[in-house]
Design a protein around this motif. Structure first.
Motif, PDB file in Angstrom:
ATOM      1  N   GLY A  73       0.891  -1.267  -0.081  1.00  0.00           N
ATOM      2  CA  GLY A  73       0.007   0.107   0.022  1.00  0.00           C
ATOM      3  C   GLY A  73       0.847   1.214   0.073  1.00  0.00           C
ATOM      4  N   ALA A  74       0.316   2.377   0.179  1.00  0.00           N
ATOM      5  CA  ALA A  74       1.103   3.661   0.177  1.00  0.00           C
ATOM      6  C   ALA A  74       1.938   3.715   1.102  1.00  0.00           C
ATOM      7  CB  ALA A  74       0.114   4.788   0.150  1.00  0.00           C
ATOM      8  N   THR A  75       1.754   3.247   2.199  1.00  0.00           N
ATOM      9  CA  THR A  75       2.558   3.270   3.342  1.00  0.00           C
ATOM     10  C   THR A  75       3.772   2.343   3.170  1.00  0.00           C
ATOM     11  OG1 THR A  75       0.637   3.509   5.229  1.00  0.00           O
ATOM     12  CG2 THR A  75       2.957   2.678   6.127  1.00  0.00           C
ATOM     13  N   HIS A  99       0.376  13.189   5.927  1.00  0.00           N
ATOM     14  CA  HIS A  99      -0.020  11.898   6.752  1.00  0.00           C
ATOM     15  C   HIS A  99       1.099  11.240   7.440  1.00  0.00           C
ATOM     16  CE1 HIS A  99      -1.439   7.774   7.088  1.00  0.00           C
ATOM     17  NE2 HIS A  99      -2.839   8.442   7.005  1.00  0.00           N
ATOM     18  N   ALA A 101       2.197   8.403   7.266  1.00  0.00           N
ATOM     19  CA  ALA A 101       3.012   7.777   6.399  1.00  0.00           C
ATOM     20  C   ALA A 101       4.190   8.359   5.707  1.00  0.00           C
ATOM     21  CB  ALA A 101       2.020   6.959   5.087  1.00  0.00           C
ATOM     22  N   ASN A 150      -5.493  14.333   3.082  1.00  0.00           N
ATOM     23  CA  ASN A 150      -6.382  13.419   3.628  1.00  0.00           C
ATOM     24  C   ASN A 150      -7.638  13.919   4.737  1.00  0.00           C
ATOM     25  OD1 ASN A 150      -4.245  13.390   5.385  1.00  0.00           O
ATOM     26  ND2 ASN A 150      -5.280  11.690   6.568  1.00  0.00           N
ATOM     27  N   ASP A 175       2.894  11.375  -2.560  1.00  0.00           N
ATOM     28  CA  ASP A 175       1.795  10.426  -2.008  1.00  0.00           C
ATOM     29  C   ASP A 175       0.679  10.780  -2.754  1.00  0.00           C
ATOM     30  OD1 ASP A 175       0.014   9.224  -0.254  1.00  0.00           O
ATOM     31  OD2 ASP A 175       0.796  10.340   1.473  1.00  0.00           O
ATOM     32  N   ALA A 177      -2.231   8.826  -2.159  1.00  0.00           N
ATOM     33  CA  ALA A 177      -3.009   7.904  -1.624  1.00  0.00           C
ATOM     34  C   ALA A 177      -4.574   8.689  -1.701  1.00  0.00           C
ATOM     35  CB  ALA A 177      -2.814   8.098   0.001  1.00  0.00           C
ATOM     36  N   GLN A 178      -4.623  10.015  -1.838  1.00  0.00           N
ATOM     37  CA  GLN A 178      -5.978  10.859  -1.855  1.00  0.00           C
ATOM     38  C   GLN A 178      -6.554  10.781  -3.199  1.00  0.00           C
ATOM     39  OE1 GLN A 178      -8.252  10.990   0.799  1.00  0.00           O
ATOM     40  NE2 GLN A 178      -7.022   9.695   1.822  1.00  0.00           N
ATOM     41  N   PRO A 198      -2.274   3.557  -2.648  1.00  0.00           N
ATOM     42  CA  PRO A 198      -2.723   2.156  -2.506  1.00  0.00           C
ATOM     43  C   PRO A 198      -3.831   1.641  -3.456  1.00  0.00           C
ATOM     44  CG  PRO A 198      -4.022   4.183  -1.404  1.00  0.00           C
ATOM     45  CD  PRO A 198      -2.887   4.667  -2.506  1.00  0.00           C
ATOM     46  N   HIS A 200      -6.482   0.272  -2.468  1.00  0.00           N
ATOM     47  CA  HIS A 200      -7.854   0.196  -1.857  1.00  0.00           C
ATOM     48  C   HIS A 200      -8.656   1.526  -1.631  1.00  0.00           C
ATOM     49  CE1 HIS A 200      -6.755   1.794   2.208  1.00  0.00           C
ATOM     50  NE2 HIS A 200      -5.586   1.520   1.569  1.00  0.00           N
ATOM     51  N   LYS A 201      -8.127   2.663  -2.180  1.00  0.00           N
ATOM     52  CA  LYS A 201      -9.006   3.750  -1.981  1.00  0.00           C
ATOM     53  C   LYS A 201      -9.494   4.081  -3.537  1.00  0.00           C
ATOM     54  CE  LYS A 201      -6.038   5.470   1.774  1.00  0.00           C
ATOM     55  NZ  LYS A 201      -6.346   5.971   3.023  1.00  0.00           N
TER      56      LYS A 201
HETATM   57  C1  LIG Z   1      -2.520  10.919   2.387  1.00  0.00           C
HETATM   58  C2  LIG Z   1      -2.376   9.325   2.975  1.00  0.00           C
HETATM   59  N1  LIG Z   1      -1.199   8.842   2.744  1.00  0.00           N
HETATM   60  C3  LIG Z   1      -1.077   7.676   3.179  1.00  0.00           C
HETATM   61  C4  LIG Z   1      -1.653   6.890   3.505  1.00  0.00           C
HETATM   62  C5  LIG Z   1      -1.493   5.540   3.855  1.00  0.00           C
HETATM   63  O1  LIG Z   1      -2.238   4.524   3.047  1.00  0.00           O
HETATM   64  P1  LIG Z   1      -2.097   2.947   3.242  1.00  0.00           P
HETATM   65  O2  LIG Z   1      -2.914   2.938   4.586  1.00  0.00           O
HETATM   66  O3  LIG Z   1      -3.113   2.333   2.317  1.00  0.00           O
HETATM   67  O4  LIG Z   1      -0.751   2.296   3.328  1.00  0.00           O
HETATM   68  C6  LIG Z   1      -3.342   7.284   3.457  1.00  0.00           C
HETATM   69  C7  LIG Z   1      -4.086   6.359   4.136  1.00  0.00           C
HETATM   70  O5  LIG Z   1      -5.163   6.945   4.795  1.00  0.00           O
HETATM   71  C8  LIG Z   1      -3.268   8.605   3.237  1.00  0.00           C
HETATM   72  O6  LIG Z   1      -4.553   9.166   3.377  1.00  0.00           O
END
Ligand SMILES: Cc1ncc(COP(=O)(O)O)c(C=O)c1O
Length: 385
Positions: A73-75, A99, A101, A150, A175, A177-178, A198, A200-201
């Motif tokens: 995933g993104a993390t 975030h 992450a 986010n 990143d 993710a959003q 990720p 899954h979003k």
């Molecule tokens: C801005 C941002 N970065 C990173 C993440 C981490 O993503 P993941 O939990 O899928 O690794 C999120 C998840 O909420 C996020 O909103």
């Protein structure tokens, strides 16, 4: 009771049609590993994995399908990137809207001697481009930032930052993710050297699968975070120096990739329509909640609608945000997320620390009627108190 899912910022729901079936198909009918087994079903599975890399590379205008790395995933992608690239003595730029992450790996790296410089953002969450340029001109090992918040849904001027990074020769790590899946991302056009995302979003795939797309030049500078079997150059005790193998040790999450493949195929057919709907419905909710604003209730983030995602975060200034989120769920069936959303400095930036916000995050399957229902529910909470 009516159920309204508004936590798409955490993970999208429902998933794209066909995702569950594809994962079930892998587990029940395929089940093998790839790159290791010399038999037809393994070759077919490898072909699907390659096709998924191609889908991602095409969607995100990446440098090539071999430059697509699968991660959890993104993390996982951000850790791989930051810890593989940054060395003691390096200076890395980031923003105050990130975030955990991004923030937590950077905090770990800080302890090893990496200098972390925070670029300021306004109360609307938007990056201060002038300050960004001033810092870039002093040189840095990388700039890492999210495409959109986010916490409050503000979209950053990624194209402009990418142009500046290119001008000053600073690798640009994003990143996504959003945004990835729901907001157009063009790595080439935006001068993005590495994009973490990720599955899954916004891509509407399952949890546990995501990725990283990066240029060959950047990949050459990265030390793999994980080392292990790749099914290639097995005689060597070193990790292969070519992509994707260099950054993909161990067995891939194949059920996840099958699910993601189904989601991407769906997005290829319906993505344009879904993105327009997601955008409209997010703005509709923003407008509905904005109508309720007064000195006891605030909608956070930018008012520039061209720079908003479907995340709308609100602060019940005369109440407790945790209690409001609880009542929204208990009394109206509205699922939100309250608190700090793994982004404490973002809340400090927009003035909602330590109380946090109640975050409503819409998705491509959210309806306009549900947004009117949310407005009504929030209005009741505000007036019943
Ligand atoms: C801005 C941002 N970065 C990173 C993440 C981490 O993503 P993941 O939990 O899928 O690794 C999120 C998840 O909420 C996020 O909103």
């Amino acid at each position: 009771m009516r159920r309204v899912y508004l936590d798409n910022g955490a993970t999208s729901y429902p998933k794209a049609p066909g995702v569950g079936e594809a994962m079930c198909h892998f587990i029940t009918d395929v089940g093998c590993n790839i790159g290791r087994g010399g038999y037809q079903v393994a070759y077919d599975a490898a072909a699907l994995v390659l096709e998924t890399r191609e889908q991602l590379n095409t969607l995100l205008h990446g440098p090539g399908s071999r430059n697509v790395i699968f991660t959890a995933g993104a993390t996982a992608s951000l850790n791989l990137l930051l810890k593989g690239l940054l060395r003691p003595g390096d200076r890395v730029l980031t923003t105050t809207m990130e975030h955990n992450a991004v923030l937590r790996p950077l905090t770990q790296l800080q302890k090893t001697g990496v200098e972390v410089v925070f670029l300021p953002c306004g109360a609307d969450g938007a990056l201060d481009l002038e300050e960004c340029q001033a810092r870039l001109s002093q040189g840095a090992a990388a700039l890492v930032m999210s495409h959109a918040s986010n916490v409050c849904g503000t979209i950053q001027p990624i194209g402009a930052v990418g142009t500046l990074c290119r001008r000053y020769g600073v690798p640009f790590l994003v990143d996504g993710a959003q945004t990835v899946g729901m907001v157009p991302v063009d790595m080439a056009d935006m001068h993005i050297d590495a994009l973490a995302f990720p599955g899954h979003k916004g891509l509407l795939g399952p949890q546990g699968i995501g990725g990283l797309i990066l240029t060959g030049a950047l990949a050459r500078r990265i030390e793999p975070l994980l080392a292990g079997g790749t099914g290639s150059v097995s005689q060597s005790l070193e990790m292969p120096d070519f992509l994707p193998d260099k950054l993909e040790a161990g067995t891939l999450n194949l059920p996840g990739i099958y699910g993601l493949h189904a989601a991407l195929s769906y997005l290829e057919r319906e993505g344009a329509t879904l993105r327009v709907h997601a955008r409209k419905v997010g703005l509709h909710l923003w407008a509905r909640l904005k109508e309720l604003e007064y000195d006891g209730f605030r909608v956070t983030g930018t008012d520039d609608l061209s720079r908003r995602t479907g995340v709308v975060s609100v602060d019940f200034l005369k109440g407790d945000n945790g209690e409001m989120a609880f009542r929204l769920e208990q009394e109206y069936g509205i699922a939100t997320r309250c608190g700090l959303h793994c982004a404490p400095t973002a809340h400090q930036t927009i003035g909602t620390y330590p109380q946090g916000t109640v975050r409503f995050s819409t998705g491509p399957f959210t309806t306009f009627e549900d947004m009117d229902y949310v407005q009504d529910a929030v209005w009741r909470l505000l007036t019943e108190r």
